[in-house]
Write a protein that holds these residues in place. Sequence first.
Motif, mmCIF file in Angstrom:
data_model
loop_
_atom_site.group_PDB
_atom_site.id
_atom_site.type_symbol
_atom_site.label_atom_id
_atom_site.label_comp_id
_atom_site.label_asym_id
_atom_site.label_seq_id
_atom_site.Cartn_x
_atom_site.Cartn_y
_atom_site.Cartn_z
ATOM 1 N N UNK A 210 0.897 -1.147 0.076
ATOM 2 C CA UNK A 210 -0.078 -0.128 0.066
ATOM 3 C C UNK A 210 1.018 1.259 0.020
ATOM 4 N N UNK A 211 1.930 1.289 0.935
ATOM 5 C CA UNK A 211 2.792 2.434 1.020
ATOM 6 C C UNK A 211 3.438 2.653 -0.347
ATOM 7 N N UNK A 212 3.534 1.880 -1.263
ATOM 8 C CA UNK A 212 4.402 2.178 -2.441
ATOM 9 C C UNK A 212 3.618 2.695 -3.569
ATOM 10 N N UNK A 213 2.157 2.789 -3.126
ATOM 11 C CA UNK A 213 0.976 3.477 -4.175
ATOM 12 C C UNK A 213 0.954 4.705 -4.177
ATOM 13 N N UNK A 319 -2.225 7.162 -1.687
ATOM 14 C CA UNK A 319 -1.029 8.031 -2.281
ATOM 15 C C UNK A 319 -0.380 9.196 -1.499
ATOM 16 N N UNK A 320 -0.944 9.666 -0.263
ATOM 17 C CA UNK A 320 -0.565 10.524 0.509
ATOM 18 C C UNK A 320 -0.136 10.028 1.966
ATOM 19 N N UNK A 321 -0.248 8.863 1.877
ATOM 20 C CA UNK A 321 0.333 8.166 3.175
ATOM 21 C C UNK A 321 1.656 7.371 3.128
ATOM 22 N N UNK A 322 2.467 7.726 3.962
ATOM 23 C CA UNK A 322 3.706 7.200 3.843
ATOM 24 C C UNK A 322 4.558 6.527 5.044
ATOM 25 N N UNK A 323 3.649 6.424 6.276
ATOM 26 C CA UNK A 323 4.002 5.745 7.244
ATOM 27 C C UNK A 323 3.034 4.919 8.065
#
Length: 347
Positions: A210-213, A319-323
């Motif tokens: 998910x984090x790579x999307x 797409x705006x979540x990275x943690x």
Amino acid sequence: MKTRLTDLLGVRYPIVQTGMGWVAGPRLAAATSNAGGLGILAAATMTLDELNDAIVEMKSRTQSPFGVNLRTDAPDVEDRIDLMIDQRVKVASFAMAPRADLVAKLKAAGLVVVPSIGAKRHAEKVVEMGVDAVLVQGGEGGGHTGSVPTTLLLPQVVDAVNVPVIAAGGFFDGRGLVAALAYGAEGIAMGTRFLLTKESTVPDAVKEFYLGKSVTDTVVTTKVDGFPHRVLRTAFVERLQSAGRIRTLARALRNALAYKRYAGARLTDMFREGLTIRKNYDLSFGQMLMAANTPMLLRAAMVEGNLDFGVFASGQVVGVIDDLPTVAEVIERIVKEAEATLARLST
């Protein structure tokens, strides 16, 4: 952060964790309630006995209010409601519009009834039934979704009803909470943001996936179960999209039999449930069969961690979540950002 919603639910913050199938179990929901929001158990993918065990575990993990998400067309929905009443659950949420008699029964027992809706007319209909609040999901949201974005749907609904409105679809931070309040909502609900937390039981490899999307890496498809469904764009989903009618129905039948084995359901009950869905939502016979796809394809992704054969429900907000913070960190961060945003606007 006091609003009509916090008063209605008895929670500290106007933040709701949605009842995501195979994801929203006791660990995630209890963490949300303990952090001051409202955690919701996803009952649609549980048997009645599993739901009872989940509620008991929730009560051992938190003393704060929590909810249970139901499917109004489940064959044993009344048994589930009786269980919730006996266990003194605070909130009953519905993925689709509930029946009027179910709303009346829940309210008579003192539960707060909060259905999810995707159109203004649906909000007006359930408010006439006597629901206590509505959760409004715009097209950006994951899972079953509509075509109208939150920024247009939310003000429409706020202007049409007099009950508290919870905004969903595209929310992940404190600025979004303030924006929702500015539109007239009384709080926000989030799914993808809570899925991507430490307490989420989704396999770590899936979370990293998910984090790579990006915000363009989701697609709305009807090839999962006949309804518009926002999921991550994958090679498997692309194959679903291009599959012919016979191949699609064959897969649906296989998944229906697999779900029967997993849940211990009788074929007669599953067929009766399918006929109810077909009647209530004006589906074709093929679409009715396709409804069997959803639980098993989601389970392959969210429980088994199968990146090659599974469907990953997701909002565009992925797409705006990275943690991967804890639930408490998510809620604390949102509240602090909201307070800072309000202070900035006031000056």
